[in-house]
Design an enzyme around this catalytic site. Structure first.
Site, PDB file in Angstrom:
ATOM      1  N   GLN A 207       0.838  -1.208   0.000  1.00 18.60           N
ATOM      2  CA  GLN A 207       0.000   0.000   0.000  1.00 18.60           C
ATOM      3  C   GLN A 207       0.875   1.262   0.000  1.00 18.60           C
ATOM      4  O   GLN A 207       0.584   2.217  -0.722  1.00 18.60           O
ATOM      5  CB  GLN A 207      -0.956  -0.008   1.202  1.00 18.60           C
ATOM      6  CG  GLN A 207      -2.009   1.100   1.169  1.00 18.60           C
ATOM      7  CD  GLN A 207      -2.975   0.974  -0.011  1.00 18.60           C
ATOM      8  OE1 GLN A 207      -3.322  -0.122  -0.421  1.00 18.60           O
ATOM      9  NE2 GLN A 207      -3.384   2.103  -0.574  1.00 18.60           N
ATOM     10  N   ALA A 228      -5.567   5.127  -0.891  1.00 22.66           N
ATOM     11  CA  ALA A 228      -5.492   5.299   0.565  1.00 22.66           C
ATOM     12  C   ALA A 228      -4.052   5.375   1.022  1.00 22.66           C
ATOM     13  O   ALA A 228      -3.169   4.714   0.468  1.00 22.66           O
ATOM     14  CB  ALA A 228      -6.183   4.142   1.256  1.00 22.66           C
ATOM     15  N   SER A 233      -6.001   1.755   4.258  1.00 22.12           N
ATOM     16  CA  SER A 233      -6.640   1.029   3.156  1.00 22.12           C
ATOM     17  C   SER A 233      -7.387  -0.187   3.658  1.00 22.12           C
ATOM     18  O   SER A 233      -6.843  -1.003   4.406  1.00 22.12           O
ATOM     19  CB  SER A 233      -5.587   0.577   2.144  1.00 22.12           C
ATOM     20  OG  SER A 233      -6.196  -0.280   1.191  1.00 22.12           O
ATOM     21  N   HIS A 235      -7.940  -2.614   1.901  1.00 17.81           N
ATOM     22  CA  HIS A 235      -7.293  -3.786   1.297  1.00 17.81           C
ATOM     23  C   HIS A 235      -6.312  -4.447   2.269  1.00 17.81           C
ATOM     24  O   HIS A 235      -6.048  -5.636   2.172  1.00 17.81           O
ATOM     25  CB  HIS A 235      -6.605  -3.396  -0.006  1.00 17.81           C
ATOM     26  CG  HIS A 235      -7.576  -3.206  -1.141  1.00 17.81           C
ATOM     27  ND1 HIS A 235      -8.141  -4.260  -1.826  1.00 17.81           N
ATOM     28  CD2 HIS A 235      -8.114  -2.085  -1.680  1.00 17.81           C
ATOM     29  CE1 HIS A 235      -8.968  -3.798  -2.753  1.00 17.81           C
ATOM     30  NE2 HIS A 235      -8.977  -2.474  -2.687  1.00 17.81           N
ATOM     31  N   ASP A 242     -11.374  -5.689  -5.303  1.00 17.51           N
ATOM     32  CA  ASP A 242     -11.681  -4.929  -6.519  1.00 17.51           C
ATOM     33  C   ASP A 242     -11.954  -5.939  -7.626  1.00 17.51           C
ATOM     34  O   ASP A 242     -11.124  -6.824  -7.857  1.00 17.51           O
ATOM     35  CB  ASP A 242     -10.491  -4.058  -6.928  1.00 17.51           C
ATOM     36  CG  ASP A 242     -10.182  -2.974  -5.904  1.00 17.51           C
ATOM     37  OD1 ASP A 242     -11.081  -2.605  -5.137  1.00 17.51           O
ATOM     38  OD2 ASP A 242      -9.019  -2.512  -5.869  1.00 17.51           O
ATOM     39  N   GLU A 288     -16.239   4.339  -6.624  1.00 20.02           N
ATOM     40  CA  GLU A 288     -15.529   3.125  -7.042  1.00 20.02           C
ATOM     41  C   GLU A 288     -16.518   1.982  -7.228  1.00 20.02           C
ATOM     42  O   GLU A 288     -16.731   1.193  -6.301  1.00 20.02           O
ATOM     43  CB  GLU A 288     -14.463   2.732  -6.004  1.00 20.02           C
ATOM     44  CG  GLU A 288     -13.315   3.704  -5.898  1.00 20.02           C
ATOM     45  CD  GLU A 288     -12.113   3.135  -5.134  1.00 20.02           C
ATOM     46  OE1 GLU A 288     -12.167   1.957  -4.706  1.00 20.02           O
ATOM     47  OE2 GLU A 288     -11.127   3.872  -4.991  1.00 20.02           O
ATOM     48  N   HIS A 291     -15.131  -1.588  -6.075  1.00 17.50           N
ATOM     49  CA  HIS A 291     -14.575  -1.927  -4.760  1.00 17.50           C
ATOM     50  C   HIS A 291     -15.682  -2.406  -3.804  1.00 17.50           C
ATOM     51  O   HIS A 291     -16.599  -1.664  -3.477  1.00 17.50           O
ATOM     52  CB  HIS A 291     -13.856  -0.706  -4.185  1.00 17.50           C
ATOM     53  CG  HIS A 291     -13.256  -0.914  -2.808  1.00 17.50           C
ATOM     54  ND1 HIS A 291     -11.897  -0.935  -2.565  1.00 17.50           N
ATOM     55  CD2 HIS A 291     -13.834  -1.103  -1.595  1.00 17.50           C
ATOM     56  CE1 HIS A 291     -11.675  -1.132  -1.276  1.00 17.50           C
ATOM     57  NE2 HIS A 291     -12.848  -1.227  -0.663  1.00 17.50           N
TER      58      HIS A 291
HETATM   59 ZN   LIG Z   1     -10.275  -1.282  -3.803  1.00 15.36          ZN
END
Ligand SMILES: [Zn+2]
Length: 321
Positions: A207, A228, A233, A235, A242, A288, A291
């Protein structure tokens, strides 16, 4: 004769004894009732004195009698105790469900510089978005919770990894989210839709690398709208995915049958669209459509039905303020 007389005397004694016991029981009952009603009376009187003294306190702080009464009706004792001066709009704000006295100054500030409704102000302040993004950051204490809130105000602790990552096709996910993702992808494909798992779990290092690359390319301000900062994030939790139909992550994904399918079905697998088009001001991210965040079926269904963000869910159901 002698025997008979003795029995008679016994009878007399017995009757007297019964009468005495009877009077005794009656007396105890009356006394008990009296004591109890004294208790109730005392409690009523105590409550009255207490609410009078709270009212006096509020009146002394500058609230009118009727304002004080309303405040007493709207707030509980602990909250009223925290009122230390005369606040503008306190009566109006105190009527709103997710009001917290701790935020009163910020509610008033936002009221004074906006046209938002009282409800809207309370939601905005409780989700922190009356502040600049990435200010007053709090580190979450439940990084492994499936419902962990990670955004521009709530960060994951540095240096941690999710407990239980599994491989799902080309991505890693936290086990429960990964199993749900497998099922969802299978269901989409069974409905004849191509779906690519583009990006799942990312380490803090990955990240950092991505964010710094975007900052170098577009500048910090721009990068912050779509990428982010490290530890902010979703993630990094292994709970976000995603997806794509053609290997890109672009807004036109919203015009695909894949997106339509996800709109109708993602919640059935526990996923929510995390950064909706109409909530950019709240999430701090551009729209998004690709996401999705795993929160479990129950919460995902609630969020979809109420058409709220994960932040709003936190205010309404987790007491966030
Ligand atoms: Zn994402």
């Amino acid at each position: 004769m002698k025997r008979k007389k003795r029995v008679k005397v016994h009878f007399g004694n017995l009757i007297i004894l019964i009468i005495i016991i009877g009077i005794g029981i009656f007396g105890i009952k009356v006394l008990y009732k009296q004591l109890n009603s004294d208790d109730t009376n005392n409690t009523n009187i105590e409550n009255k004195i207490e609410s009078d003294s709270i009212k006096d306190k509020l009146v002394n702080l500058g609230y009118s009698k009727s304002e004080s009464e309303e405040i007493i009706n709207n707030l509980d004792k602990e909250e009223i105790e925290k009122i230390d001066k005369k606040y503008d709009y306190l009566v109006e704000f105190s009527k709103i469900k997710y009001f917290h006295i701790e935020n009163i100054e910020r509610y008033i500030n936002l009221k004074n510089k906006s046209d938002y409704s009282y409800d809207e102000i309370i939601m905005r302040v409780n989700t922190s978005i009356d502040k600049e993004f990435y200010t007053d950051i709090k580190t979450v204490d439940n990084p492994n919770d499936l419902l962990v809130l990670v955004n521009k105000f709530y960060a994951l602790p540095s240096g941690i990894e999710p407990n239980d990552l599994i491989q799902v096709e080309s991505v890693k996910m936290q086990r429960e989210a990964g199993e749900a993702l497998k099922e969802m992808a299978t269901a989409m494909r069974n409905d004849g839709l191509k779906i690519i798992l583009q990006s799942g779990y990312r380490s803090e290092d990955t990240q950092s690398y991505l964010y710094n690359r975007y900052v170098a390319r577009d500048g910090k301000e721009e990068a912050d709208t779509y990428s982010a900062r490290p530890n902010h994030s979703e993630h990094q939790t292994g709970l976000a995915i995603d997806v794509s139909h053609d290997g890109t992550l672009e807004e036109y994904f919203e015009d695909t049958p894949q997106f339509e399918w996800l709109q109708d079905n993602a919640h059935k697998y526990g996923f929510i669209l995390r950064y909706p088009k109409d909530k950019v001001y709240m999430t701090g991210y551009t729209y998004e459509p690709w996401h999705y965040r795993y929160v479990g079926i129950e919460v995902a269904t609630l969020i979809k039905n109420e058409n709220i963000t994960f932040e709003e869910y936190y205010v309404k159901y987790k007491g966030l303020y």
